[in-house]
Design a protein around this motif. Structure first.
Motif, PDB file in Angstrom:
ATOM      1  N   VAL A 157       0.830  -1.212   0.000  1.00  0.00           N
ATOM      2  CA  VAL A 157       0.000   0.000   0.000  1.00  0.00           C
ATOM      3  C   VAL A 157       0.859   1.255   0.000  1.00  0.00           C
ATOM      4  O   VAL A 157       0.610   2.198  -0.757  1.00  0.00           O
ATOM      5  N   HIS A 158       1.896   1.289   0.831  1.00  0.00           N
ATOM      6  CA  HIS A 158       2.744   2.480   0.846  1.00  0.00           C
ATOM      7  C   HIS A 158       3.656   2.538  -0.378  1.00  0.00           C
ATOM      8  O   HIS A 158       4.077   3.633  -0.781  1.00  0.00           O
ATOM      9  N   GLY A 159       3.937   1.386  -0.972  1.00  0.00           N
ATOM     10  CA  GLY A 159       4.619   1.410  -2.261  1.00  0.00           C
ATOM     11  C   GLY A 159       3.777   2.141  -3.285  1.00  0.00           C
ATOM     12  O   GLY A 159       4.288   2.935  -4.096  1.00  0.00           O
ATOM     13  N   LEU A 160       2.469   1.914  -3.248  1.00  0.00           N
ATOM     14  CA  LEU A 160       1.557   2.632  -4.137  1.00  0.00           C
ATOM     15  C   LEU A 160       1.561   4.128  -3.832  1.00  0.00           C
ATOM     16  O   LEU A 160       1.542   4.958  -4.756  1.00  0.00           O
ATOM     17  N   ASP A 161       1.621   4.488  -2.547  1.00  0.00           N
ATOM     18  CA  ASP A 161       1.658   5.905  -2.172  1.00  0.00           C
ATOM     19  C   ASP A 161       2.893   6.597  -2.751  1.00  0.00           C
ATOM     20  O   ASP A 161       2.820   7.724  -3.242  1.00  0.00           O
ATOM     21  N   VAL A 162       4.040   5.911  -2.658  1.00  0.00           N
ATOM     22  CA  VAL A 162       5.271   6.471  -3.215  1.00  0.00           C
ATOM     23  C   VAL A 162       5.153   6.581  -4.733  1.00  0.00           C
ATOM     24  O   VAL A 162       5.500   7.613  -5.332  1.00  0.00           O
ATOM     25  N   ALA A 163       4.674   5.525  -5.358  1.00  0.00           N
ATOM     26  CA  ALA A 163       4.583   5.502  -6.823  1.00  0.00           C
ATOM     27  C   ALA A 163       3.646   6.581  -7.351  1.00  0.00           C
ATOM     28  O   ALA A 163       3.911   7.189  -8.387  1.00  0.00           O
ATOM     29  N   ARG A 164       2.555   6.821  -6.643  1.00  0.00           N
ATOM     30  CA  ARG A 164       1.635   7.873  -7.077  1.00  0.00           C
ATOM     31  C   ARG A 164       2.310   9.234  -7.038  1.00  0.00           C
ATOM     32  O   ARG A 164       2.107  10.061  -7.926  1.00  0.00           O
ATOM     33  N   ALA A 244      -7.553  -7.207  -4.707  1.00  0.00           N
ATOM     34  CA  ALA A 244      -6.783  -5.960  -4.642  1.00  0.00           C
ATOM     35  C   ALA A 244      -7.700  -4.766  -4.405  1.00  0.00           C
ATOM     36  O   ALA A 244      -7.329  -3.829  -3.687  1.00  0.00           O
ATOM     37  N   THR A 245      -8.887  -4.805  -4.970  1.00  0.00           N
ATOM     38  CA  THR A 245      -9.839  -3.714  -4.763  1.00  0.00           C
ATOM     39  C   THR A 245     -10.241  -3.617  -3.300  1.00  0.00           C
ATOM     40  O   THR A 245     -10.265  -2.522  -2.719  1.00  0.00           O
ATOM     41  N   PHE A 246     -10.557  -4.761  -2.683  1.00  0.00           N
ATOM     42  CA  PHE A 246     -10.961  -4.720  -1.282  1.00  0.00           C
ATOM     43  C   PHE A 246      -9.821  -4.246  -0.391  1.00  0.00           C
ATOM     44  O   PHE A 246     -10.037  -3.506   0.575  1.00  0.00           O
ATOM     45  N   ARG A 253      -7.599   3.815   0.025  1.00  0.00           N
ATOM     46  CA  ARG A 253      -6.868   4.300  -1.146  1.00  0.00           C
ATOM     47  C   ARG A 253      -7.751   4.328  -2.386  1.00  0.00           C
ATOM     48  O   ARG A 253      -7.400   4.944  -3.385  1.00  0.00           O
ATOM     49  N   THR A 254      -8.881   3.652  -2.325  1.00  0.00           N
ATOM     50  CA  THR A 254      -9.866   3.663  -3.401  1.00  0.00           C
ATOM     51  C   THR A 254     -11.235   3.891  -2.779  1.00  0.00           C
ATOM     52  O   THR A 254     -11.596   3.189  -1.827  1.00  0.00           O
ATOM     53  N   PRO A 255     -12.007   4.861  -3.255  1.00  0.00           N
ATOM     54  CA  PRO A 255     -13.349   5.076  -2.698  1.00  0.00           C
ATOM     55  C   PRO A 255     -14.271   3.915  -3.023  1.00  0.00           C
ATOM     56  O   PRO A 255     -14.197   3.334  -4.117  1.00  0.00           O
ATOM     57  N   ILE A 256     -15.140   3.586  -2.087  1.00  0.00           N
ATOM     58  CA  ILE A 256     -15.997   2.420  -2.273  1.00  0.00           C
ATOM     59  C   ILE A 256     -16.934   2.606  -3.465  1.00  0.00           C
ATOM     60  O   ILE A 256     -17.258   1.642  -4.173  1.00  0.00           O
ATOM     61  N   TRP A 257     -17.365   3.865  -3.736  1.00  0.00           N
ATOM     62  CA  TRP A 257     -18.269   4.075  -4.867  1.00  0.00           C
ATOM     63  C   TRP A 257     -17.596   3.690  -6.178  1.00  0.00           C
ATOM     64  O   TRP A 257     -18.243   3.162  -7.096  1.00  0.00           O
ATOM     65  N   LYS A 258     -16.293   3.947  -6.268  1.00  0.00           N
ATOM     66  CA  LYS A 258     -15.556   3.606  -7.486  1.00  0.00           C
ATOM     67  C   LYS A 258     -15.443   2.096  -7.650  1.00  0.00           C
ATOM     68  O   LYS A 258     -15.547   1.568  -8.765  1.00  0.00           O
ATOM     69  N   ALA A 259     -15.225   1.398  -6.512  1.00  0.00           N
ATOM     70  CA  ALA A 259     -15.139  -0.061  -6.553  1.00  0.00           C
ATOM     71  C   ALA A 259     -16.466  -0.673  -6.988  1.00  0.00           C
ATOM     72  O   ALA A 259     -16.510  -1.623  -7.782  1.00  0.00           O
ATOM     73  N   VAL A 260     -17.571  -0.104  -6.500  1.00  0.00           N
ATOM     74  CA  VAL A 260     -18.899  -0.598  -6.867  1.00  0.00           C
ATOM     75  C   VAL A 260     -19.201  -0.278  -8.329  1.00  0.00           C
ATOM     76  O   VAL A 260     -19.699  -1.134  -9.081  1.00  0.00           O
ATOM     77  N   ALA A 261     -18.884   0.943  -8.747  1.00  0.00           N
ATOM     78  CA  ALA A 261     -19.172   1.363 -10.124  1.00  0.00           C
ATOM     79  C   ALA A 261     -18.412   0.526 -11.144  1.00  0.00           C
ATOM     80  O   ALA A 261     -18.907   0.286 -12.251  1.00  0.00           O
TER      81      ALA A 261
END
Length: 285
Positions: A157-164, A244-246, A253-261
């Protein structure tokens, strides 16, 4: 009710160790390639350099839990007083960023590489159910499997934070996410239950991660039990999610509405609208 699968804890633990070794190697390469330590990261209040410092502190702390040679005087680090789960973790996160500052931040990639190797070497061959004390989480009973899964989650997760922040690709595979969710999520969901918001609440969630694991999360008036591979029972709400989404929704790091959509998370059962309550009942810093 759907099929409930079982798992071999020893095999899964070894797979988690292998995933941690690979993810830590990717993280070290990412940290070495960061062009701007002052760039904003995926954590709004932290720079990329701050996230790197936090990761170094994480590897310092988790290695200290399993290696007598790397013991830490926790009284000098832990926040004073009992505090809630969120208060303790928030205080620890703030403290972690200060442990590696100035010129020390240039040494973070090498430090993470050395500590990841130490963690895996010291714990090699130990049973996954070996008890481990993690003082900053309070009195929560941890095992080596839980700690290994948590270290993998921090890395991913923090690897993703750095990469972003560095505008660099970073992947979190479903197999990696399944290992995190299976190894650490049952313990952490129980530890992070909000005692105030869950008071008077009686909800049984069936959390089915695609491809496994499957967790029964039963909130009962301020307490929660999280059981993996639970026997069939009636549930109020069933949540089906891509691994990965959950993981990313759980770490906000991902809003739940985006995961549902996107179709990567959906709710069912007799009361599907209760799915939104799970994220409210399980606290997060």
């Amino acid at each position: 009710m759907g099929t409930v699968t079982t798992f071999d804890p020893v095999t899964e633990h070894e797979r988690t160790r292998a995933a941690l070794a690979a993810a830590a190697s990717r993280l070290v390469a990412l940290l070495r390639a960061v062009p701007d330590q002052d760039a904003r990261s995926g954590v709004p209040e932290w720079t990329v350099g701050d996230v790197g410092a936090h990761l170094a502190a994480v590897y310092l702390a988790y290695t200290a839990l399993v290696s007598p040679d790397d013991a830490v005087e926790w009284d000098d680090v832990l926040p004073s007083g009992e505090g809630t789960f969120v208060e303790r973790i928030t205080a620890m996160n703030s403290r972690s960023v200060t442990l590696f500052g100035g010129e020390e931040r240039a040494k973070v990639p090498d430090f993470v590489a050395e500590r990841s190797d130490t963690f895996l070497r010291v714990t090699e061959g130990l049973p996954p159910d070996s008890p481990v004390s993690a003082p900053w989480y309070g009195e929560v009973p941890f095992t080596l499997a839980t700690v290994t899964g948590l270290l993998l989650s921090e890395t991913l997760v923090h690897g993703l934070d750095v990469a972003r922040g560095a505008r660099t690709p970073w992947s979190i595979g479903d197999d990696e996410a399944r290992l995190v969710l299976g190894q650490s999520m049952p313990t952490m969901m129980a530890a992070a239950l909000d005692p105030v918001k869950s008071r008077g609440v009686h909800i049984a969630f069936d959390l089915a991660v695609r491809g496994g694991p499957r967790l029964a999360v039963v909130v009962d008036d301020g307490t929660v039990t999280v059981t993996r591979d639970a026997p069939p029972r009636a549930y109020d709400c069933r949540i089906v999610a891509a691994p990965a989404t959950f993981l990313l929704v759980s770490f906000r790091r991902t809003p739940i509405w985006k995961a549902v959509a996107s179709g990567r998370m959906r709710a069912g059962g007799s009361k599907p609208w209760l799915a939104m309550r799970l994220g409210q009942l399980v606290a997060g810093p």
